[in-house]
Structure formats: C-alpha cells, structure tokens
Write a protein that holds these residues in place. Sequence first.
Motif, PDB file in Angstrom:
ATOM      1  N   ASN A 265     -65.447   5.468 -64.249  1.00 51.36           N
ATOM      2  CA  ASN A 265     -65.646   4.439 -65.543  1.00 51.36           C
ATOM      3  C   ASN A 265     -65.463   5.262 -66.699  1.00 51.36           C
ATOM      4  OD1 ASN A 265     -65.885   1.369 -64.866  1.00 51.36           O
ATOM      5  ND2 ASN A 265     -67.261   2.366 -63.353  1.00 51.36           N
TER       6      ASN A 265
ATOM      7  N   PRO B 271     -59.519   8.725 -70.270  1.00 51.63           N
ATOM      8  CA  PRO B 271     -58.772   8.546 -69.139  1.00 51.63           C
ATOM      9  C   PRO B 271     -58.360   9.672 -68.534  1.00 51.63           C
ATOM     10  CG  PRO B 271     -57.382   8.203 -71.185  1.00 51.63           C
ATOM     11  CD  PRO B 271     -58.794   8.688 -71.634  1.00 51.63           C
TER      12      PRO B 271
ATOM     13  N   PHE C 149     -56.677  -1.039 -74.399  1.00 50.33           N
ATOM     14  CA  PHE C 149     -56.996  -1.513 -73.466  1.00 50.33           C
ATOM     15  C   PHE C 149     -57.114  -2.819 -73.729  1.00 50.33           C
ATOM     16  CE2 PHE C 149     -60.264  -2.995 -70.094  1.00 50.33           C
ATOM     17  CZ  PHE C 149     -59.324  -2.928 -68.888  1.00 50.33           C
TER      18      PHE C 149
ATOM     19  N   THR D  41     -52.400  -1.608 -72.496  1.00 51.78           N
ATOM     20  CA  THR D  41     -52.726  -1.799 -70.956  1.00 51.78           C
ATOM     21  C   THR D  41     -53.270  -3.074 -70.626  1.00 51.78           C
ATOM     22  OG1 THR D  41     -54.417  -0.554 -70.604  1.00 51.78           O
ATOM     23  CG2 THR D  41     -52.365   0.569 -70.415  1.00 51.78           C
ATOM     24  N   ARG D  42     -52.987  -3.721 -69.586  1.00 48.88           N
ATOM     25  CA  ARG D  42     -53.645  -4.761 -69.269  1.00 48.88           C
ATOM     26  C   ARG D  42     -53.277  -6.177 -70.317  1.00 48.88           C
ATOM     27  NH1 ARG D  42     -57.458  -3.528 -64.993  1.00 48.88           N
ATOM     28  NH2 ARG D  42     -56.146  -1.547 -64.250  1.00 48.88           N
TER      29      ARG D  42
ATOM     30  N   VAL E   8     -55.321   6.195 -55.761  1.00 48.39           N
ATOM     31  CA  VAL E   8     -55.507   5.145 -56.815  1.00 48.39           C
ATOM     32  C   VAL E   8     -55.993   3.977 -55.535  1.00 48.39           C
ATOM     33  CG1 VAL E   8     -55.085   3.721 -58.415  1.00 48.39           C
ATOM     34  CG2 VAL E   8     -54.234   5.794 -58.314  1.00 48.39           C
TER      35      VAL E   8
ATOM     36  N   MET F 289     -59.375   7.950 -58.349  1.00 46.62           N
ATOM     37  CA  MET F 289     -59.451   7.173 -59.629  1.00 46.62           C
ATOM     38  C   MET F 289     -60.367   5.962 -59.394  1.00 46.62           C
ATOM     39  SD  MET F 289     -57.463   8.436 -62.101  1.00 46.62           S
ATOM     40  CE  MET F 289     -58.007   9.963 -61.678  1.00 46.62           C
ATOM     41  N   ASN F 290     -60.812   5.256 -60.462  1.00 45.85           N
ATOM     42  CA  ASN F 290     -61.492   3.939 -60.479  1.00 45.85           C
ATOM     43  C   ASN F 290     -60.546   2.939 -59.602  1.00 45.85           C
ATOM     44  OD1 ASN F 290     -63.272   1.608 -60.589  1.00 45.85           O
ATOM     45  ND2 ASN F 290     -63.018   1.745 -62.871  1.00 45.85           N
TER      46      ASN F 290
ATOM     47  N   ASP G  27     -57.969   0.057 -59.013  1.00 43.04           N
ATOM     48  CA  ASP G  27     -56.719  -0.530 -59.998  1.00 43.04           C
ATOM     49  C   ASP G  27     -56.340   0.392 -61.057  1.00 43.04           C
ATOM     50  OD1 ASP G  27     -56.325  -2.626 -58.164  1.00 43.04           O
ATOM     51  OD2 ASP G  27     -57.586  -3.953 -59.077  1.00 43.04           O
ATOM     52  N   ASN G  28     -56.909   1.436 -61.139  1.00 46.49           N
ATOM     53  CA  ASN G  28     -56.781   2.365 -62.622  1.00 46.49           C
ATOM     54  C   ASN G  28     -55.321   3.302 -62.409  1.00 46.49           C
ATOM     55  OD1 ASN G  28     -56.883   3.821 -64.570  1.00 46.49           O
ATOM     56  ND2 ASN G  28     -58.794   4.720 -64.331  1.00 46.49           N
TER      57      ASN G  28
ATOM     58  N   GLY H 230     -54.995   5.491 -65.464  1.00 43.15           N
ATOM     59  CA  GLY H 230     -55.896   6.792 -65.570  1.00 43.15           C
ATOM     60  C   GLY H 230     -55.091   7.648 -64.507  1.00 43.15           C
TER      61      GLY H 230
ATOM     62  N   TYR I 275     -64.224  -2.543 -65.673  1.00 43.15           N
ATOM     63  CA  TYR I 275     -63.543  -3.188 -64.267  1.00 43.15           C
ATOM     64  C   TYR I 275     -64.040  -2.102 -63.061  1.00 43.15           C
ATOM     65  CZ  TYR I 275     -59.853  -0.004 -65.034  1.00 43.15           C
ATOM     66  OH  TYR I 275     -58.940   1.179 -65.163  1.00 43.15           O
TER      67      TYR I 275
END
Lengths: 245, 245, 245, 245, 245, 245, 245, 245
Positions: free
Chosen positions: A217, A221, B55, B81-82, B196, B226-227, B229-230, B233, H202
């Motif tokens: 987290n 990034p 973000f 993003t998002r 991912v 990665m986290n 859905d990231n 990143g 998230y």
Amino acid sequence: MHYTQIKKVLDAVKTGTLSPEDAAEKLKHLPYEDLSFAKLDHHRHLRQGVPEVIFAAGKTEKQVLLIAQAMYKRSGRFLITRASEKVYRSLKIKGAEFHAASGIIAVGSDTKKSGNVLVLTAGTSDIPVAEEAAVTAMFLGSSVHTVYDVGVAGLHRLMDNRDAFKKARVIIVVAGMEGALPSVVGGMTDRPIIAVPTSIGYGTSFGGLTALFAMLNSCVPGIAVMNIDNGFGAGCLAHRINTVR
Amino acid sequence: MHYTQIKKVLDAVKTGTLSPEDAAEKLKHLPYEDLSFAKLDHHRHLRQGVPEVIFAAGKTEKQVLLIAQAMYKRSGRFLITRASEKVYRSLKIKGAEFHAASGIIAVGSDTKKSGNVLVLTAGTSDIPVAEEAAVTAMFLGSSVHTVYDVGVAGLHRLMDNRDAFKKARVIIVVAGMEGALPSVVGGMTDRPIIAVPTSIGYGTSFGGLTALFAMLNSCVPGIAVMNIDNGFGAGCLAHRINTVR
Amino acid sequence: MHYTQIKKVLDAVKTGTLSPEDAAEKLKHLPYEDLSFAKLDHHRHLRQGVPEVIFAAGKTEKQVLLIAQAMYKRSGRFLITRASEKVYRSLKIKGAEFHAASGIIAVGSDTKKSGNVLVLTAGTSDIPVAEEAAVTAMFLGSSVHTVYDVGVAGLHRLMDNRDAFKKARVIIVVAGMEGALPSVVGGMTDRPIIAVPTSIGYGTSFGGLTALFAMLNSCVPGIAVMNIDNGFGAGCLAHRINTVR
Amino acid sequence: MHYTQIKKVLDAVKTGTLSPEDAAEKLKHLPYEDLSFAKLDHHRHLRQGVPEVIFAAGKTEKQVLLIAQAMYKRSGRFLITRASEKVYRSLKIKGAEFHAASGIIAVGSDTKKSGNVLVLTAGTSDIPVAEEAAVTAMFLGSSVHTVYDVGVAGLHRLMDNRDAFKKARVIIVVAGMEGALPSVVGGMTDRPIIAVPTSIGYGTSFGGLTALFAMLNSCVPGIAVMNIDNGFGAGCLAHRINTVR
Amino acid sequence: MHYTQIKKVLDAVKTGTLSPEDAAEKLKHLPYEDLSFAKLDHHRHLRQGVPEVIFAAGKTEKQVLLIAQAMYKRSGRFLITRASEKVYRSLKIKGAEFHAASGIIAVGSDTKKSGNVLVLTAGTSDIPVAEEAAVTAMFLGSSVHTVYDVGVAGLHRLMDNRDAFKKARVIIVVAGMEGALPSVVGGMTDRPIIAVPTSIGYGTSFGGLTALFAMLNSCVPGIAVMNIDNGFGAGCLAHRINTVR
Amino acid sequence: MHYTQIKKVLDAVKTGTLSPEDAAEKLKHLPYEDLSFAKLDHHRHLRQGVPEVIFAAGKTEKQVLLIAQAMYKRSGRFLITRASEKVYRSLKIKGAEFHAASGIIAVGSDTKKSGNVLVLTAGTSDIPVAEEAAVTAMFLGSSVHTVYDVGVAGLHRLMDNRDAFKKARVIIVVAGMEGALPSVVGGMTDRPIIAVPTSIGYGTSFGGLTALFAMLNSCVPGIAVMNIDNGFGAGCLAHRINTVR
Amino acid sequence: MHYTQIKKVLDAVKTGTLSPEDAAEKLKHLPYEDLSFAKLDHHRHLRQGVPEVIFAAGKTEKQVLLIAQAMYKRSGRFLITRASEKVYRSLKIKGAEFHAASGIIAVGSDTKKSGNVLVLTAGTSDIPVAEEAAVTAMFLGSSVHTVYDVGVAGLHRLMDNRDAFKKARVIIVVAGMEGALPSVVGGMTDRPIIAVPTSIGYGTSFGGLTALFAMLNSCVPGIAVMNIDNGFGAGCLAHRINTVR
Amino acid sequence: MHYTQIKKVLDAVKTGTLSPEDAAEKLKHLPYEDLSFAKLDHHRHLRQGVPEVIFAAGKTEKQVLLIAQAMYKRSGRFLITRASEKVYRSLKIKGAEFHAASGIIAVGSDTKKSGNVLVLTAGTSDIPVAEEAAVTAMFLGSSVHTVYDVGVAGLHRLMDNRDAFKKARVIIVVAGMEGALPSVVGGMTDRPIIAVPTSIGYGTSFGGLTALFAMLNSCVPGIAVMNIDNGFGAGCLAHRINTVR
C-alpha cells in the motif's frame, strides 16, 4: 544446465575430445534428470536466467544431499537456501561456502560481478533476510553493497547514506514491524525498489503480514513486493533487473 | 517539475526571454505548491522518475480539478487514475484523453517511447487493470505491447504468444482467481516479471487476496508483486525497470 | 464390518460350523462396539464404502492401540493415519505395515486392485501427503500410479508424463505454495481431478491456506478440493470415484 | 469444438460436400479463436470433457454477447452462468433458455441424458445454487434428480428420501450456515459426495466461509468440496464422475 | 465466601463460640482478600452462584499455590483448571483430587447433587474438554451423565442414546472438526443445549474456529455457544441452568 | 545522548578540563554511532524525549551486549526489554538491575521522579506486561503506582481503589481476555487512559487481538491503545503525557 | 404441529366430531409438509419446544408467503423474522402483528406468559436486536422485561436497575462495540446470562466480531453466546431456560 | 451536566432566585435522564472531562433529535458526530454549526481555547477524519492548528513544517494506506503522538486495518493509536492530554 556448459559439450565434440555418443548422453539430460522424488531442471538457468535452487526447508537431509550432488555433477554449482550447518557439514563438496546468518550454502558463485544492487535494512534483526538477498544476488553475478539499521525512527542515518542510492541500479529494502522504510526510500530515488517484509515484530505485526501489506500500500507507486522473509526472491529479482537487456 | 521544464526556465533566463525575477518566481515552487488541502510535489519527477499522479478515488471532484489545473499550469502534463467520465468532462483541458476501460485521464504523454513492456492477462475480466498498467507505462515513455485472455486453462493460447516474451524487457502479468499465470510465464522466460492480482473471482478469491498470496508464493523465484488491481503501480515499476540505467 | 465378514458368519451358520447363538453374538456388534471412550462403527464399510479409520493425532497411544485391537478382532483389517513409529512398534499385530513417509499403519489391504488412480505432486516436499493418498487408495482396493515433482516452474516435466493422464480414471494433484498445478493439469484432461493443498511454503502460504483457496478458485471448473494435507481424504474420494457403479 | 463437430467436418470432406480448403478454414480455429479481448478455446470440450463456458459476472454485456455469438457459430451450443435476464433478452438466439433461479442461459443442452446425479439442499434459500449445479449437469448430458430443504434440524425429512441415495451415482449436497448436511449424508451412503457451501447465513457464517470450512473438516472422509456458491463447478464435477470410464 | 460459611460465622457468634471481634475479622474479608498480585473475591459464590476459580494457565506455580491456600483457608474448597500434575503434587491439601484427563484439581465438591446434566462428545479426542465440563458441573452440585463418541458420521450411535436426552435438564455437546453434532442433537430435543467447540482437527479447522462458527450458525435456533475448549464455562452454565429457580 | 551529557561536555571545555579536540571527538557521535550491524542513535533522547532502547528479542546475545556496551560508554544508561536472565548475567555492568517479571535490564534510571502514573491490571496473569510499563516509566523519570487484579468480574475491588484515580495524571490499564477494564475505568475518570491488551486468554482471545479490538472500540471516547503486550510503549507514552509541557 | 393441536384432533375423534379418516389426513402431515421448495416441519414444536420459524432474508417474497400460509393453515400461528413491511402488507392474515424495530411478523403469540426474561442493551442502537429477542420470547410464552441504554461508560445507569436482575430467571444482554456489558452484568448476578453481540460499531468492531469474541472470552464463566445480531436465537434459548423442567 | 451548570443551580438557591424544591428537581437528573430508548448521562462531563456525545450512525433521525434536544435543554451544548446535513436541517437549534467535511454538528463550543493541538494528514483524502478530530478538540476547549498533505513520499513538505511540532503540546497524525507518517513524525519530536488510521486505500489496505496495524507496530515507542477513522476519539484524547493537570 548453464549455457556455457552446453557450449563446452558441443565444442568438445567439434574438437574430437568427446564422442558424439557421450555428448548425446550428456545432453539428453537437458529436459530434466529424474531422481524419482525430484526432477532436476538442469536447463532452468538457460530458460529463466536463474538456476534451479534447493529450498532445504521441508525436504529431508538425504533428499537435499542427493539433489545437491546431482546438480553439482552436471554444472559444478548450486545454491541451497534455509539450510542448517548440519547439512553443510554432511555435504563435503569442495568450495562450498556456508553463510551462517542467512543459512545459505553456495558452490560456484559467478565470479564476474556486474551492475550494482544496494541492500538496506530498517533494523539489526532484519539482517538475516538481507544477507539471503545479498548472497543470492552475488551468487548470480551481481555486485552488491549493504547498509544496515537505517530505519525511519532516526532518518538522519538514512540521509547520511543517500550517496549509495545514486550508485545503485536496484535497491532492496528489508524491513519488519510497520514496514515504512520502502516508502521513505522510494520518495528519494528513481531506482526500482524491491521491498522485503520480515517477520520481525510481535502482536499485530502478524509475523510480517503488517509490513507486507504496508509495502503493498505504499504511497510511492511501483514498489516491487516479495513474500515475508523472502530474501532469496529479492536477490533473484534484483539480479534480473540489474542485468536487464 | 520535469527536468526539461527546469532547463527551459534556465535557458530562457540565459537567452534573455525571461527575467531573473520571473524565473525565481517559477522556480520557488520547486519544493512544493501549497493548495492547503494538497501540497503539490512538482519536482517528484526529478526525484523519483515518475511525476506526482492524482488518485481520484477518495477525493472530491473539486479537489481533483484544482490539483489537475495546478499541475497542468506548472508542467503541461498530468495523469489522473480511477477517474469517472464526469471528471473528464468537467476538466476542459485541451489534449486530455480519457481511457474508459481503466478510468485514466492523461495529458502530455511522453511521445518518445523506448524499451518494450509486455502486458498479459489471464482472462477478459482482467483487462481494465491491464489497461491501467499499459496506459501508465506509455504515458511515462515506455513502448507497450498487450496480449489478453491467455490463462492456464488453455496453455496453447499462451504458447502461441511466446515470441512476445523474447521481445519484451519486462513482462506484466495480470490475473485474478487462482493467480497461476505468473508462475507459468515465469517458468518460460528470464525477463523480470511483475504480477498484478485482480479482484476477479468470488467466494474464496476474497476480492483478489487469493491471487495476491498465490503470486507471493510462486514457485518461480523473484516475481515482483503489486497490490490488488494496482495496474498503475505495475506501469510505474515496469517503466522504471524498462529504463534502468 | 466388511460385507464378506458378515457373509462368512452367515455361511458358517448355514454349514453348521457356527452355532446360531455365536453368530448372534458376533452380529449384535453390527451397530457399533462400545469401548466407552470410543464407539466403533464396524459396519461403516458396508454403509459408506470405506471402513472406520483411526486418526491417531489427538488420541492417546493407549486409545489408539485399544481401538486398533478391537477393529482387528472384528474384521482382520484397519488403517491408522498420522501415526508415529512408536505406535507401530507397540502394536505387535502380524502383517502390519508402517509407511514412514506418510505415517500410515495398514493391516489387511485389499489385495484385488482395480481401476487406476494417478497421484501427482508439484514438489519433493509434497510427497508425504501424496503417499498418504496413495497408500489409502491402495488399501481400499484401487490400483495407484505416482509421478512426483512436476510443478509448473518447469512445465516440460509435466508434459513428458501426459500419457499417465490418459490411463488414469481419477487424478489426485498434490501441491503447496501457490497451488497452481491442479489448474494446469485440469486444462489438459477430462478426468475428475482431486486437488490436495499442502502446508508447504512460508509467509503468505499461511500453512496451506493460499494453495487451498487457489484450488477452490481454479479457472478450470469442477476440481474437487480437500482440506490441507488431507491425503487420506483424497485417497478415499479417489477410490469412491474409481469404483463408482 | 465438439468431437462430433470435427467429425462432421471430416465426413463432409469425405463425402465431397465440403472442399478441403473450407475444411481447413474451419479447423484452423481448433487452437482458439482470437477476439482480441477473449481467446475462445473451441476444442476445450475435446480436451477437458466440458466446453468453455461464459462466466458473465465481470464482463461487459457486449463482451458476453460477442463471445456467445462466436461460440454459437462454431458449435451451436453454449452456457452462460451468472447472467441477468437483460443479457438473455439481448441475445436473440433461437432455442436459448433462461433459468431465472440460477441465472443460467443455455443453448444446445445435450439431449441424451445418462447416469444419475442427485442434488440435495439443506434449505429453501440454497435452491439457486442447487439449480446452477442441476442445470449445468443436465446441459452436459447427465440425468439429474433434486430434493430440496432436507437440513439436519429435521432429520426425518432426509431419512424419508434415502431411496434417492441408492439410485444416484453421485450426490451434490448444497448447504449454507453451519454446513452440516454433507457429513450427515456422507454417513449414510457410499456414493461420491460433492459439497457446495452457500453464502446463506449472517454474522459468523462469513458469506459461506464457515460452511466451506466445516465441509473441508467433515468427519466423513473423502467429501469433494467446491468454492462458495459454485453450483456450476459442482455440476461439472458431478458430470465428470457420472461419466467416468 | 459460601453462604453457609457466613451463616456459620454468625451462628458461632450467636452461640458464643466466636467473639464478635473475631467474627468481624473474618467477615471484613467479604469484599476481597488482597494478596497484592491477586485480589481474592471470596463472596463471588454468593453473588454469582459460582465461586472464584483458579485458571492455572498463565500464572506461576507459586501464584497458583498461594491463591489456592488462601481460598482453602476461607472456605475449605476451590477448583483449579488447566493445572499440571506437578501443581497438584506441590499442593499438599488433604482431599484434593486431580482429574488427569481435564487437568482439574478439586477440593470440596458439593456432595449433594441435583438435576441432570448430559455431556456428549462427537469423538474420542473431545473427551478432555467434556471431562472439564463434567467435573466442573459436579463440583458445583449438579448430577452429570456422559456419553462419548457419538458423532454424525454414524448417527445410529446417537439414536441409540436418545433416552438420555429425555432424562436431562440441560445437554452439553462437545465437538471439534465441522462441529455438526449440536445441530443434530438440537433437532431431536427441547432441552437447552450448550455447544462447546474443541480444537480437534487440522488445516481449516483453525484450532476450533470452524466448529465454533458452525455452532454459532446452527440451523437449530437458541444453542448456547462457549469459547473453544471451554469445558469449564460449559459446566458453569449448565449448573446455572440446571439449578435455575 | 542525553542533554545533560552534552552540557557536561561543553562545560568541561569551558572549564578547561576537556580539550576542544576531545570534545569534538565525543560530539561527532551525535548523529549516530555505526557498529555496522547497528547504528546507535545517541541523541534520540534529545530529539524524542526517550533514549534508544534495546529490544532484545530477535537480536543475537552478542549483538545485544555490544549495543549495550556502546550505549553505556556514551551515556552511562540504557534499557533492554524482553531480555533473558542469561543476557543479564553476561552483561557485567555495575548497577544493572534485572526485573525478572518483565524481562527488563535497566542501568541509570532517572532518580528524580515526577508526576504520577497509575498502572492497573485486570488479572494476575497481566502483571508481567504491567511491570514492563511501570519499570519503563520509572526509568524515564515518572513516579509510578500499581494496583493489580481489579478486573470487571468483581467491580468492588476496582471501586475500592478509586482514590488512586484522582491522584494519577495518567492511567495505564492492562487487560487480556475480553479487555473490558479500560472502558469501565474510562467511565469513572477524566485522566488520559492508555490501554494495553495482553495475550492472556485462549481460543477466540486470538493471543490478545480480541482485547486489542475491544479497547479500540471502547464506548468511552479517547482511550489510547498500544500493541499487544506492549508495556514498554505504554510506559513511554505515559511518561510523555506525564511530563507534557 | 403444536401438542394441543394434536390433542384437539384426537379429542375430536373421540367425541365423534371428526371421522378417523379425516384425522388420519390431518395427522399424516406430522412428519412434514412438502411444498417442493420447502419441507415444513410441523411437529418441530413437539420435538424442539420451538415451532419452525420463517427466516425471511434469502427467501423470495413469494416463498415466504406460501410457507406462512401453509403454517397458518396447520397451526394458526407462525413467526417470520427479518421481514420487511412489504411482506407484512402482502400477508393479509388476520391478527398478524408487525414489529417494525425488529422486522418480526407474529401470528398467534402464546397468551399465557410465564417466568421472567430480562433484556438489557448497552446502547440505543442495539435496540432492534433486543426487540427481536423480546418479541420471540414473548411469542413462545415467556414474560419479558426490558431496560435499554445501560452501557459500561455510565455504570450508575446499570446499578440503578439492579432490582430487575433479581426478579429475572434469565438475562439477555445485547451489546455491540467492545461488548463489555455481559461481563459486568455477569459479575453482579447468579442468573444464566445470554450475550448477544450486535453489529454496531465501525473499524475494528468488524461488524460485531469483536463484541462476539469479547463475550466468548468473558472473565465471568458460563456466559451463553449467540451469533451476531441473533436476537431470535437469544429469545429461543431464554424461553427454553425460562421453562426448563 | 457541566460543572458550571451545577454551580449556577446552587448559586441560584443561595441567592434565592431558585427554590430548593426546583433545585432538587433539576439536580435529580444528575444520575441520568431516561428517554426509555436512551439514558442521558448529563454529568459525564464532570466525571470524564468530556460530555456525552451523540454518535448519529446507527440511530434513527428521530432518536438523534430527541437526544439532542434533551441535552440542549440541560446544558445548552452538545456534539453530534457522523451526522448528515438532513439531521442538521431538522435540528433547528440556534447557534448550531454543521461541519460538512466531518459531518459534525456542534452547539456551544467552549470559547476559551487553551494549549495547542497540531493535526497532520498524510494525504488530501484523510482530511475529513482530521477535521473530525480538530472540531472535537476545539469544541472541548483546545486550541488547534492543522497542516494537511505532508505524507512520506515527499518528506520535504513535512520538514518544512517542523516548527509547528515545537509549538504543539500534542500531535494528531492522520494517515491511511501504509500508515507510515506517525513513525516518521515520532522520530522528530518528543511530544505525545496520537495516530489515527483512515480507511483510505484499496486492496490490502483492508479499509484501514493495514494502517492501524502499522501504527501499532511503529518502531517509535509510545504512539497512541485510535480505531480506524476515529477522529472524534483522537480529538478527545488530545484534549485530555492538552489539559492534563
């Protein structure tokens, strides 16, 4: 099976020092060598850039020794991780080195080092995992530099070592507890960062899970995250990035 | 603030098209610009190789617009993003592109593409995350190639695309459910792999946790994780590796 | 109580070698035999197709021995799982076999083997669980074939053994870590697949939970999943499917 | 691509009703058909015994329709799971059936039913998952029988239906809450049992996890367990077992 | 401090065998007795119906002995749970009984038993927890009856003991693994049921959590659930219900 | 490095008892002292109000000793937490005190105590954590008062000690199991409360997590919560609040 | 089917107002009535002391109505929990009462109330769950008394209501957040206590899990714990205890 | 009931403007005021230093309004948290302020501010929680200063605001995602720090759990941690510390 190993076989045929029959015998092991309880993937180095490595935990001592000997016979080199000193003593292979802090046994480290991998730890207790990463990357042929105990509670210790960042091509950051160091380092450099959470901590550190989740987290990034205490994986990835073509 | 932006300011002073006073005004923003609810880190690109990115989730529409405008004014480029299409419509900045599948708004993508990043997905439903990664890496200046829906239930689809592996410098593998694709890809290449996990699946997929943990436990060593859905990143890390010096 | 056991009692009455009184005495145990701390379900084989089996973990050695003796007296056969060699040595029953890898003690294995159960493992460390499955299925009367260490990091090892898939009626796939092997095998065959997660791994393998959840989320539909390390259950299910009428 | 489909192509060549060129055109799709966002695995039926199935959740309506049409064109049959009635209405393919309880759209169910699959539920609320299993198994060619609401709070309802157990080759048991039904059924039969936990319950039912874990820990050995609410997977496995050769 | 203890003090004053001063001395302990590391709540029996009980786990042996002696001095009775035999041997108090299976040390059990508590277990390994419940309830003054190893895999063993249900005022059901027994028993009786999950099982039994959650989700309404392995609590509750006025 | 330490150095220069060269040598350690495996942050006391403390768990005995000696040399004082008696014996530093209950080794406690910190425990088993808090706060210079075993099952024990609340400036409440004591204390006082959950309990106490979460959810607002068993942290915070300026 | 219902049938036969044929018709429903999607267990009241109850959540409105009508026809009474007002309006059964706070619809509450059940809540937000418990116990025939908002942050509110404790035979304690109230109440009474955790709270209240686990870990032994928000179950158990014979 | 309120009552009696009877009437509310669904604890301010506060989430609008009016009538002040604008509009009380960002309604804030509380946030999205803390502390009488968006990815923004640290008596640090900011701030100051994790993030941020656990594991000892998003609690604690006597 290492590329240079294959080439040596073929050269030997060309120069007549090896009969085609014997060469065939050697090369037919290419796919894998079947020990029944293990199928050794000798050409993994060719395919993946990293040779097959023996993860000792969960295997009997006898299995570890048999696999190590079979690998040594083919390529003259191998790496055993999470090994005890007892396994090392039973091994009796010339040139084998035992790295006590990380529990690694290495034979045939690549002697030509290239690039530059920097390994940082947040605390003293994170050193064994950092050493696993460092020894692995060196074994594979990367040049490695280490700076330990530069956690965020005393940022000046980290600031003092900023020059090391600039010299590195990849940075491995090893931290337990709240796992904040990768974010802080990530805010200060444009190098790829590999974060390794350790199981150091108690209570809600959950054996490293909290550090792992914190790293996933990160507000910086693009930090690559490894499994808990997985110094070996970090060493492999750092070497892959360090030698990316 | 982009390195070339700073240089342009200095050049302008040198050539006399900008007074030293105006240049100072522009450069004093170097540390950060304070909008009170946000402190814009304009020289993040210089420091981290990736500019500050907005973000959008969790910010009010008004905050997103004010930050975007401030960033646009300084550097002529930004990435959100998002974001929803509604934000895009309110933005009214020339040249802004809205990528609907991934919810990215981009202005000022780097036009000179270099290296080669390959993005794979296991299924059709993983595409939005893959697109977030692909758009991000392209924005930052990487050349990107995508191959979708090559999950392990039909390995021949993956085998058919092995040529793409060889051309790539880095491979991003996007997968939900059991998250097995990175291991299988990792067994076939020596390129750095960025895995991912996606939130695709139900029941014990736990919104992507199972895929995440599977990737962290890959039997192929050295996969960067990665986290959930990231994609953003992953795009950043891929670009950092792709351009490692 | 085994069906043939019951029939033998009745035949003996018919031929006069057993008095009706003694037969009654023997048959009255049909419902169960009460040892106070355990109620032995002698006709479980008749009802469920699998006889009652002694799970040694959690019972005192004395309890295990008393149950085993009572079962041996009724039917001449029993299976003890998760047993130590010490229990085996205290048992002193002729014909008892101790399978050290899996910790199974078996007496009176069915000698007529039928059908074909294939048991695969991803790695060397998964073998004990695989052996528990194999020994159980053989004890119950299934013919069993094993192929070990064919994990997804080196797919060619698996491809090489594809012929074994076609000969099998059921396939048991044993894997720890990311648990990806069942999906890959499932993509290559139309046989029922039984996936057994093992506790092999560390960190986010969570003692086998990650493999378990990955298997439950396989992109190949219809894979039967067992509890972690439950080779015994896999052997039972494989035998039930292998002998389905 | 269905075996009979391939055979029809080859027969047509043999009888001259199809030119070799056209046959080649048709067969070249064997590996897969590339829709860019999806790679359709038309010969999955041949390889896995179950055709590729469209899992609608997580795909856009447009993607579902395009995939369905492509599959219909090749083989004249397909199955869509977790679909809304809206998708069904947009589909406009003759013979398509919408099963509202389970959200399945089926075209081209196998008309020759064989074997016998029994589907039980613990409660009324478990019926949608049971229907997903039943419709799937029927689509694939299994004969199916259902008995609903026979949970353990009133065992006499279950006892009354014991005859159904004897007629079945495989039994699917669907239950939420404490998930006890598979254990009780498993104590009464020698048929392979497939347990499907449902998300019915609240509080510590954890959306079906408690039922799942209870089933994995059944004191009756060898119960096959599916992901939560995965009626489709249960239907596939039941059909595979029902038709095991 | 037991009610009869207080009454004895007052009676002694009345009859002149105890001076008012000495009585005051004895009674001033009513609130609690302060050992500094422990404050003994001697009138808990009066207030809560259950005397203060010494939970040995987590206390040093010395602390346990000092508390036990102080309690013995006041009331002539005490109960120690989770105690080792070593503590029992150091205790040297006449009439103390050590219950090895449950690790309870009891002095001064109520000799007048009333009501009827039935204790059932699913398996043999659940007996230690059941014994903790049974010994506790008997110590407090309840009449107790036990039936062990009547799990749901062989329902006829349970059916055979249904008469015991009717005689009981309260039923304690002890079970590990999937924890299904309380639901089945609950379907057959109108008595209050106390379910005690045990830590018996492995993998997804999660040390008893799965049984606990299954019991909390029972389809039979109104089952009282205890903490994992908490036989002591079940014994207390059973006694409270058994003696409800 | 303690403020008075620095002042002493400077005073010594002023009075001529220390040469400027030697003073410089001493002061250059200000940033930190590098033992390679540890970077000692000697001026942490100046910066954070609490000197660097040695957390022994996870460090080798040799590392602990070397760090302790280095710290002792600089400032004449240090605190080691979670230490064994064995470490204490190897230490051989005059004036070192070993607190067996909490495993703390302290040298150079601040002799001037100020303010008033009250430490409460719910039970006897919580005392070691409470002692860690008490010893730490006293070492740092706080006056400390303790009251143990006043859990909510016998509220009169707590009521009896309410006077202690009024005298305290800060209250530390240590409790395991259901962790209810901080809420009850919080309802009776206006002092800042620091709640420390302990790992006392079993089953769903989850090693202290339940107490932790209960404390975080207290219906009394504004309770400060520490990590499980973190008496040391509680002692530090209590001291910071106790000496707030 | 209620005992008095059966007796009425038999009496009617005896007195000649019902032909034996009609009586048989009525009684043959004894085992259960099959609505295909539900099998109504009409004699559950006889067997379990609590009639079958309709849990509306997870059933379609139509299913709820059909089940309610069938039950009403047999016994003239039923209870629906977790129902919306919309269901109530569709029901159109005379005498049906809708309890809006708890979402219960009741027809035919037992008019003869006996014993005494006390229901407490910690806060105002816990009232809906408390009402579910109270309405259920009253429906079954228990006399019920309620006291709301007496949480531990203001103990004097609880102390003020201690008289109610003495009058109760059973006490239901409903609390969310840290769930401390049952322990405090348990310390003050010898009545059986039923603790019901509610989902009130946020963050680490985890939808009621923290309160649940706190209650299971109460330092007061023998507290009966229910699933989260399970007022209905608490009402059933309270009634069973309240009427224990 | 506020202390000054009580004094006013008594003064009024003394001066004869209030009859003793009326004063008694007013003061008898001291224990609490019973609204049946809520028992208002008017003297909580006297006892705990913080008045009873209305947590609107989970209460009906009507309940919130009735409680607010009752509190307003007694003391002329109240605080409602997690309130919607709709509640604010229905309230119709003069002087009520609605803080939209945090959802707080305040009437009668203490006008005399003392001490100094500093509130920091890591990002823009953390502001609503920070505002809840700030408004609460100001309402109670603390002087508050805020600095937003100074997360660890750009440390220079934090460094720039270090002067604010020195002026503060207490520092509240609000952060989501990896929750690293409290550790970094804690390394730079000797002030008590209150860390508030937010649900920003998230995937593995788990709605704030990762930040919470990271904060509990901070390598800087003695950080006070609050529940997720609990700005209100942080404000209360900060005020208690800020005004510690």
